[in-house]
Design an enzyme around this catalytic site. Sequence first.
Site, short mmCIF file in Angstrom:
data_model
loop_
_atom_site.label_atom_id
_atom_site.label_comp_id
_atom_site.label_asym_id
_atom_site.label_seq_id
_atom_site.Cartn_x
_atom_site.Cartn_y
_atom_site.Cartn_z
N ARG A 275 -6.43 13.98 58.27
CA ARG A 275 -7.63 13.45 57.64
C ARG A 275 -8.77 14.46 57.70
NH1 ARG A 275 -7.62 8.63 59.59
NH2 ARG A 275 -6.82 7.61 57.74
N ALA A 276 -8.87 15.22 58.78
CA ALA A 276 -9.95 16.19 58.91
C ALA A 276 -9.88 17.24 57.80
CB ALA A 276 -9.88 16.87 60.28
#
Length: 689
Positions: A275-276
């Site tokens: 997700r980062a």
Amino acid sequence: MSTLYPFTAVVGMDDLRLALLLNAVSPAVGGVLVRGEKGTAKSTAVRALADLLPGLTVVAGCRFSCAPAAPDPQCPDGPHDDRAAATRPARMVELPVGASEDRLVGALDIERALSEGVKAFEPGLLAQAHRGILYVDEVNLLHDHLVDLLLDAAAMGASHVEREGVSVRHAARFLLVGTMNPEEGELRPQLLDRFGLTVEVAASRDPEQRVEVVRRRLAYDDDPAGFAARWADEEAALRERIVAARALLPQVVLGDATLRQIAATCAAFEVDGMRADIVMARTATALAAWAGRTEVLGEDVRQAALLALPHRRRRSPFDAPGLDEDKLDQALEKCGGDDEPDPDPEPDPEPDGPDSGPGGGPGGGIPPQPQGPRSTADQPQADRPQGPDTAPAAGRPDAAPGASAGEQAAVRAAEPFRTKMLSVPGLGEGAAGRRSRARTEHGRTTGARRPQGALTKLHLAATVHAAAPHQRARGRSGPGLVVRRDDLRQAAREGREGNLVLFAVDASGSMAARQRMGAVKGAVLSLLLDAYQRRDKVGLVTFRGTTADVALPPTSSVDAAAARLERLPTGGRTPLAAGLLKAHDVLRVERLRDPSRRPLLVVVTDGRATGGGPDPVALAGRAARLHAADGTASVVVDCETGPVRLGLAGRLAAELGGAAITLDELRADSIAGLVRNIRTMGSDSRRAA
């Protein structure tokens, strides 16, 4: 004209304004978590953002804000084939910390569903926030079951409501914005990761800037409409810039070299999951569009990392959020794109409106983030050799700065470990958590009862059983069950509650041997970590010399407790009675504040009582019996070591009406470790034979 405090009138806070504006440009960034001390205008800035968002085109009369061009095929108000379109402002919906599950996801009329077969659904806050902003003030205090619902909706972009075989689904895509004061506790890692960006805010220490904040606030309070009118031109300009950036966003090019930079940066900081990477890519793209460019540069990637990575690097609640900017520059240079970031950019002028700070470019004045884990100023003292049982006297080279006679510097805690489960006996009714058994709204069904107020969890079998004997009297003539309000039964459920865990820590000279106190601190840190995971409140009482002190009043912030423990010096006599009496006072006050939250007293001591009166042992016994009379659940962590043990902690536990457990027994893996040791010894002896 809106009378909200204008966004462009907010003084300073460049990071916060930039993060909010980037989400306005690209909602796919995923929202903002605003961390900061109280009184820093966090909520003011978030609420002001709603006025800057472009209006929405919706299906007229649809309670779920469906877009006319692409309506939700499963919308409960559908189908929308012949509906007209309407335009309205984007909504900002606030989720109160104490909201119920039905208020968040919506409520289904169970009585009409059973008796008439009608899906009478009243939308909740998730439906109202669709295509808008869902704002949670004090998000770290949100109940766990509401956090779970938010996670589900954020992950799927939809909300599902299930009630005994009757199901309703609707779209729920929203910009999640939360504010929190870290002193009141941290967020669960799952929810923390759902926020695209995070910002740390603090009040300015510049007197001139503080004066300007006060001047503008007083002017707004005196005449909100007039104040808003004076900033109307700046608000309009910023609104137009958001619209222009949104239009430019699809044209922004994110090249392979830039993607490699993003991936290398996330790998260098060892963030979990992917997700980062995705959030950084979307943020860098939004930064380029905000700056009026169609190409993402290295400076955009650097800025995106500063906003998207700090909260994803935390491995425990004791780690301070932040990013090492030197390490960030090295990671960017290692896989640099065509445009390498300038590690030392010129500071921007002080922002005063939409054309400076976040309104004037993507780099506006990012203050240095805190780096790495917390450090303690007196920790170097802890590394110096000290005597095994007595503290160094004041004035000696190895004494703590400013220490009195008999006091030694704080020592470092040993490595935390996974602890055994400590719980309060019986069945409580406190706040939802993960420690002790309790009657809750969520958990396994244990029975049925008449509903108190609105029905939330129907017990279908008990409802049918209550209604069945009356069907002939009610004139039932065909299929279906005639159900009345008196027939409805609520499911009685049993789950887990969070408790108040109050630590009473002995910091006297008998505990002051460096290795021993380090082990004690490591055990308390382990229990604090366990309390964080089980959603408890924690408090800390320490006693040494002649008195006891409340080092930390009961709070949800376990990292604050860890910080106080880390700085705790030791030395002097053992006023055990004073420590127990102080703990009794703290628990008495907390029972008045929150009577439903049951306490667990954890006394960490070797059981000695050598100070606090002419007969300290008898005083300690009387103080312990006060806790037993109140019915307080107690555990004594016995810190006595060595081949000869007096067993004083066991006697104290008996006086308290609780249990005693040694430091070794506190470890959850102590039995498994013993089995492993026996097996190893057995295999070694067989090899020797």
